[in-house]
Design a protein around this motif. Structure first.
Motif, PDB file in Angstrom:
ATOM      1  N   ASN A   1      40.989  36.826  48.367  1.00  0.00           N
ATOM      2  CA  ASN A   1      41.635  35.959  49.350  1.00  0.00           C
ATOM      3  C   ASN A   1      42.574  36.746  50.245  1.00  0.00           C
ATOM      4  OD1 ASN A   1      42.794  33.924  50.850  1.00  0.00           O
ATOM      5  ND2 ASN A   1      43.825  32.940  49.146  1.00  0.00           N
ATOM      6  N   SER A   2      43.724  37.161  49.710  1.00  0.00           N
ATOM      7  CA  SER A   2      44.761  37.752  50.555  1.00  0.00           C
ATOM      8  C   SER A   2      44.824  39.269  50.519  1.00  0.00           C
ATOM      9  CB  SER A   2      46.132  37.190  50.152  1.00  0.00           C
ATOM     10  OG  SER A   2      46.406  37.476  48.801  1.00  0.00           O
ATOM     11  N   ASN A   3      44.067  39.899  49.621  1.00  0.00           N
ATOM     12  CA  ASN A   3      44.218  41.341  49.467  1.00  0.00           C
ATOM     13  C   ASN A   3      42.857  42.040  49.467  1.00  0.00           C
ATOM     14  OD1 ASN A   3      44.878  43.994  48.603  1.00  0.00           O
ATOM     15  ND2 ASN A   3      46.736  43.204  47.632  1.00  0.00           N
ATOM     16  N   PRO A   4      42.361  42.431  50.642  1.00  0.00           N
ATOM     17  CA  PRO A   4      41.068  43.113  50.701  1.00  0.00           C
ATOM     18  C   PRO A   4      41.055  44.438  49.957  1.00  0.00           C
ATOM     19  CG  PRO A   4      42.194  43.192  52.836  1.00  0.00           C
ATOM     20  CD  PRO A   4      42.950  42.239  51.987  1.00  0.00           C
ATOM     21  N   GLU A   5      42.208  45.124  49.888  1.00  0.00           N
ATOM     22  CA  GLU A   5      42.260  46.393  49.180  1.00  0.00           C
ATOM     23  C   GLU A   5      41.911  46.216  47.706  1.00  0.00           C
ATOM     24  OE1 GLU A   5      44.680  45.253  51.122  1.00  0.00           O
ATOM     25  OE2 GLU A   5      44.600  46.635  52.833  1.00  0.00           O
ATOM     26  N   HIS A   6      42.435  45.163  47.101  1.00  0.00           N
ATOM     27  CA  HIS A   6      42.119  44.905  45.699  1.00  0.00           C
ATOM     28  C   HIS A   6      40.653  44.538  45.532  1.00  0.00           C
ATOM     29  CE1 HIS A   6      46.546  43.967  44.364  1.00  0.00           C
ATOM     30  NE2 HIS A   6      46.363  45.221  44.760  1.00  0.00           N
ATOM     31  N   GLY A   7      40.131  43.719  46.443  1.00  0.00           N
ATOM     32  CA  GLY A   7      38.728  43.335  46.357  1.00  0.00           C
ATOM     33  C   GLY A   7      37.801  44.533  46.445  1.00  0.00           C
ATOM     34  N   TRP A   8      38.048  45.382  47.433  1.00  0.00           N
ATOM     35  CA  TRP A   8      37.176  46.543  47.618  1.00  0.00           C
ATOM     36  C   TRP A   8      37.421  47.612  46.560  1.00  0.00           C
ATOM     37  CZ3 TRP A   8      32.725  47.028  49.684  1.00  0.00           C
ATOM     38  CH2 TRP A   8      32.332  46.127  50.681  1.00  0.00           C
ATOM     39  N   ALA A   9      38.603  47.642  45.964  1.00  0.00           N
ATOM     40  CA  ALA A   9      38.848  48.574  44.865  1.00  0.00           C
ATOM     41  C   ALA A   9      37.924  48.258  43.685  1.00  0.00           C
ATOM     42  CB  ALA A   9      40.309  48.520  44.427  1.00  0.00           C
ATOM     43  N   VAL A  10      37.762  46.965  43.405  1.00  0.00           N
ATOM     44  CA  VAL A  10      36.860  46.561  42.327  1.00  0.00           C
ATOM     45  C   VAL A  10      35.409  46.878  42.705  1.00  0.00           C
ATOM     46  CG1 VAL A  10      36.024  44.633  40.931  1.00  0.00           C
ATOM     47  CG2 VAL A  10      38.437  44.750  41.570  1.00  0.00           C
ATOM     48  N   ALA A  11      35.027  46.517  43.932  1.00  0.00           N
ATOM     49  CA  ALA A  11      33.659  46.782  44.382  1.00  0.00           C
ATOM     50  C   ALA A  11      33.361  48.277  44.357  1.00  0.00           C
ATOM     51  CB  ALA A  11      33.452  46.215  45.783  1.00  0.00           C
ATOM     52  N   ASN A  12      34.300  49.096  44.814  1.00  0.00           N
ATOM     53  CA  ASN A  12      34.070  50.540  44.846  1.00  0.00           C
ATOM     54  C   ASN A  12      34.020  51.135  43.448  1.00  0.00           C
ATOM     55  OD1 ASN A  12      33.881  50.692  47.633  1.00  0.00           O
ATOM     56  ND2 ASN A  12      36.083  50.995  47.908  1.00  0.00           N
ATOM     57  N   GLU A  13      34.803  50.585  42.535  1.00  0.00           N
ATOM     58  CA  GLU A  13      34.724  51.049  41.143  1.00  0.00           C
ATOM     59  C   GLU A  13      33.321  50.828  40.592  1.00  0.00           C
ATOM     60  OE1 GLU A  13      36.870  50.319  36.776  1.00  0.00           O
ATOM     61  OE2 GLU A  13      37.826  49.585  38.610  1.00  0.00           O
ATOM     62  N   ILE A  14      32.735  49.682  40.924  1.00  0.00           N
ATOM     63  CA  ILE A  14      31.362  49.394  40.492  1.00  0.00           C
ATOM     64  C   ILE A  14      30.373  50.329  41.185  1.00  0.00           C
ATOM     65  CG2 ILE A  14      29.517  47.665  40.582  1.00  0.00           C
ATOM     66  CD1 ILE A  14      31.744  45.526  40.229  1.00  0.00           C
ATOM     67  N   ASN A  15      30.519  50.483  42.494  1.00  0.00           N
ATOM     68  CA  ASN A  15      29.598  51.338  43.247  1.00  0.00           C
ATOM     69  C   ASN A  15      29.690  52.792  42.794  1.00  0.00           C
ATOM     70  OD1 ASN A  15      28.572  49.261  44.913  1.00  0.00           O
ATOM     71  ND2 ASN A  15      30.333  49.418  46.280  1.00  0.00           N
ATOM     72  N   ASN A  16      30.898  53.265  42.548  1.00  0.00           N
ATOM     73  CA  ASN A  16      31.083  54.652  42.103  1.00  0.00           C
ATOM     74  C   ASN A  16      30.556  54.875  40.695  1.00  0.00           C
ATOM     75  OD1 ASN A  16      32.309  55.274  44.544  1.00  0.00           O
ATOM     76  ND2 ASN A  16      34.387  54.940  43.770  1.00  0.00           N
ATOM     77  N   GLY A  17      30.428  53.784  39.932  1.00  0.00           N
ATOM     78  CA  GLY A  17      29.904  53.884  38.571  1.00  0.00           C
ATOM     79  C   GLY A  17      28.400  53.724  38.489  1.00  0.00           C
ATOM     80  N   GLY A  18      27.745  53.641  39.643  1.00  0.00           N
ATOM     81  CA  GLY A  18      26.287  53.538  39.646  1.00  0.00           C
ATOM     82  C   GLY A  18      25.757  52.142  39.829  1.00  0.00           C
ATOM     83  N   GLY A  19      26.644  51.145  39.918  1.00  0.00           N
ATOM     84  CA  GLY A  19      26.208  49.781  40.171  1.00  0.00           C
ATOM     85  C   GLY A  19      26.204  49.476  41.654  1.00  0.00           C
ATOM     86  N   LYS A  20      26.111  48.196  41.975  1.00  0.00           N
ATOM     87  CA  LYS A  20      26.128  47.784  43.373  1.00  0.00           C
ATOM     88  C   LYS A  20      27.000  46.545  43.506  1.00  0.00           C
ATOM     89  CE  LYS A  20      23.174  46.863  47.366  1.00  0.00           C
ATOM     90  NZ  LYS A  20      21.789  46.905  47.889  1.00  0.00           N
ATOM     91  N   ALA A  21      27.967  46.603  44.435  1.00  0.00           N
ATOM     92  CA  ALA A  21      28.885  45.486  44.617  1.00  0.00           C
ATOM     93  C   ALA A  21      29.364  45.430  46.061  1.00  0.00           C
ATOM     94  CB  ALA A  21      30.083  45.603  43.678  1.00  0.00           C
TER      95      ALA A  21
END
Length: 254
Positions: A39-59
């Motif tokens: 909602n209010s914090n895109p940095e937190h949202g993309w931090a989670v997505a990037n953690e998944i992407n960097n781990g070999g997943g897709k988010a």
């Protein structure tokens, strides 16, 4: 065709922190691709997505304010386009309605503004977002609504929140009934007292110990206690579980 694509996709609202974040990370570990909202914090949202992407997943992280019902049509269109662009698909498999806001006010101090905000996010938003996204959920998919143990027992200061979660559990059964023709299963998961800011676990130590003492396991829950369980439901292993309320609370108030 969606049915031939082995990759599963889950959409998790409020996936940037707390239980929602845990669900996203745990689902990714199980090989499920993730669309999460913040909602209010895109940095937190993309931090989670990037953690998944960097781990070999897709988010992918998308903005969504679940109190703004009039934006849901546009959000559904955004999800539809994202599915086509990123996955070459028209549908996703699982919807987890996790986004919510807490209440910390006695009945005598609860204003209409507080009441309406709680209703919009914790009940009305879930209803209409599910309605808008339902055509994008694959037949045979699943919806999980995150409820609360407070739907079962009462504490002062959370009357509206607890009542709305009880209503959400009723709505879960109606969703299961009306989406049964499409073989979409709908269940609710009710966390107990979880050691997050949202769950009230961040109080002083004496308060934490008091809450923990009400639990048969003698401790506060962790976000991963709920996240791992919800992610475990996102599989065919739970294929005959439908229209149920499942409490993940360690045995609180039994």
């Amino acid at each position: 065709m969606d049915t031939k694509n082995k990759t599963k996709i889950v959409l998790i609202t409020g996936g940037s922190r707390g239980i929602g974040k845990s669900i996203a990370l745990s689902a990714a570990k199980r090989g499920i691709d993730v669309i999460l909202t913040y909602n209010s914090n895109p940095e937190h949202g993309w931090a989670v997505a990037n953690e998944i992407n960097n781990g070999g997943g897709k988010a992918v992280a998308l903005h969504l304010d679940t109190s703004k019902i009039n934006t849901f049509g546009g959000f559904a269109d955004q999800v539809s386009q994202l599915l086509k662009d990123e996955w070459g698909r028209e549908h996703f498999d699982y919807l987890v309605n996790n986004a919510g806001i807490a209440q910390r006010s006695l009945i005598k101090d609860t204003t209409e503004e507080i009441f309406d905000e709680l209703v919009n996010v914790n009940f009305k938003g879930v209803f209409f977002l599910t309605q808008k996204l339902s055509t994008l959920i694959i037949d045979g998919g699943q919806i999980i609504n995150i409820s609360s143990a407070l739907a079962r027992f009462a504490f002062p200061g959370v009357a509206v929140y607890g009542a709305l979660k009880a209503g959400l559990e009723g709505l879960t059964r109606y969703f299961a009934k009306e989406y049964a023709e499409r073989k979409i299963r709908v269940n609710s998961v009710a966390p107990g007292t979880i050691d997050t800011e949202f769950g009230g676990g961040k109080g002083d130590e004496s308060h934490r110990q008091q809450i923990a003492s009400m639990n048969a396991l003698g401790r506060l829950g962790l976000a991963d206690d709920v996240g791992d369980f919800v992610a475990s439901l996102l599989s065919d292993d739970s294929r005959y579980v439908n229209a149920q309320r499942i409490e993940v609370g360690g045995g609180i108030m039994i």
